[in-house]
Design a protein around this motif. Structure first.
Motif, short mmCIF file in Angstrom:
data_model
loop_
_atom_site.label_atom_id
_atom_site.label_comp_id
_atom_site.label_asym_id
_atom_site.label_seq_id
_atom_site.Cartn_x
_atom_site.Cartn_y
_atom_site.Cartn_z
N LYS A 165 33.02 35.21 42.67
CA LYS A 165 32.67 36.26 43.63
C LYS A 165 33.44 37.55 43.37
O LYS A 165 33.07 38.59 43.88
CB LYS A 165 32.95 35.77 45.05
N TRP A 166 34.51 37.44 42.60
CA TRP A 166 35.30 38.61 42.25
C TRP A 166 34.79 39.14 40.91
O TRP A 166 34.22 38.41 40.11
CB TRP A 166 36.77 38.25 42.15
N ALA A 167 34.99 40.40 40.63
CA ALA A 167 34.50 41.03 39.41
C ALA A 167 35.13 40.41 38.17
O ALA A 167 36.30 40.02 38.18
CB ALA A 167 34.78 42.54 39.43
N THR A 168 34.36 40.32 37.09
CA THR A 168 34.88 39.86 35.81
C THR A 168 36.02 40.80 35.41
O THR A 168 35.91 42.00 35.55
CB THR A 168 33.78 39.88 34.74
N ASN A 169 37.10 40.24 34.90
CA ASN A 169 38.30 40.98 34.51
C ASN A 169 39.02 41.63 35.70
O ASN A 169 39.84 42.52 35.52
CB ASN A 169 38.01 42.03 33.44
N GLY A 170 38.68 41.19 36.91
CA GLY A 170 39.43 41.64 38.08
C GLY A 170 38.70 42.60 38.98
O GLY A 170 37.86 43.38 38.55
N GLN A 171 39.03 42.51 40.24
CA GLN A 171 38.48 43.38 41.27
C GLN A 171 39.37 44.60 41.39
O GLN A 171 40.58 44.47 41.57
CB GLN A 171 38.44 42.63 42.61
N GLN A 172 38.80 45.78 41.27
CA GLN A 172 39.61 46.99 41.40
C GLN A 172 40.05 47.15 42.85
O GLN A 172 39.25 47.08 43.76
CB GLN A 172 38.81 48.22 40.95
N VAL A 173 41.36 47.33 43.04
CA VAL A 173 41.94 47.48 44.36
C VAL A 173 42.21 48.94 44.66
O VAL A 173 42.02 49.40 45.77
CB VAL A 173 43.24 46.67 44.46
#
Length: 178
Positions: A165-173
């Protein structure tokens, strides 16, 4: 103090978490192999003795041709821990994590470590916390878009999988210019 590791070479940047049984798990950056660092961990009991089920001088968490640096650690809720680090490749830095259980075993579902984020330039200074719901959340500083931003990713403790459910390579915060 208690000797945690006395191998040849440098041991740097130790991190520590409780093990849930009045002891602790310590991870560090280790240069026993020469100029390339690896991440090692050891468990000590509440009396300060090295846990009998873990090898003296620690267990290597993952092998790589590149330096593994700046570990951070969180308890897994089952007498073990999850350790996150940055891996410094030739061009790019990536973020990896590994779980080690209370017996000093790396669960098979976690393999050689979980790739949390890779691809663009520098992913540095990872941090980790157990979210209390069977996951860890990992954050890092990312220089992928020509400016430093903060990203995060959630990893399931049991399966060692990145949350789909989170973006590939991380969710931008955070995305702030400058």
């Amino acid at each position: 103090g208690v000797v945690v590791c006395n191998e040849m070479g440098r041991q740097e940047n130790p991190v520590i978490t409780g093990d849930g049984s009045d002891g602790a798990i310590i991870a560090w950056e280790d240069y026993r192999g020469g100029t390339i660092s690896a991440i090692y961990a050891v468990r000590i009991s509440s009396t300060g003795a090295t846990h009998l089920l873990w090898p003296t001088n620690g267990i290597q968490l993952s092998a790589s041709a590149y330096s593994q640096c700046l570990p951070e650690i969180a308890i897994d809720g089952q007498n073990g821990a999850i350790v996150v680090w940055e891996e410094r490749g030739i061009v790019n830095y990536s973020v990896y994590c590994q779980r080690i259980d209370g017996n000093g075993t790396i669960p098979s579902l976690w393999g050689a470590g979980v790739l949390v984020s890779s691809g663009t330039l520098y992913k540095e200074y990872p941090k980790i916390i157990n979210d209390g719901t069977g996951n860890v959340i990992i954050s890092w500083q990312d220089f992928g878009a020509g400016d430093y931003d903060i990203y995060a990713q959630r990893v399931n403790i049991a399966s060692g999988t990145v949350d789909s459910k989170w973006a590939t390579n991380g969710q931008q915060v955070s995305e702030v210019s400058g």
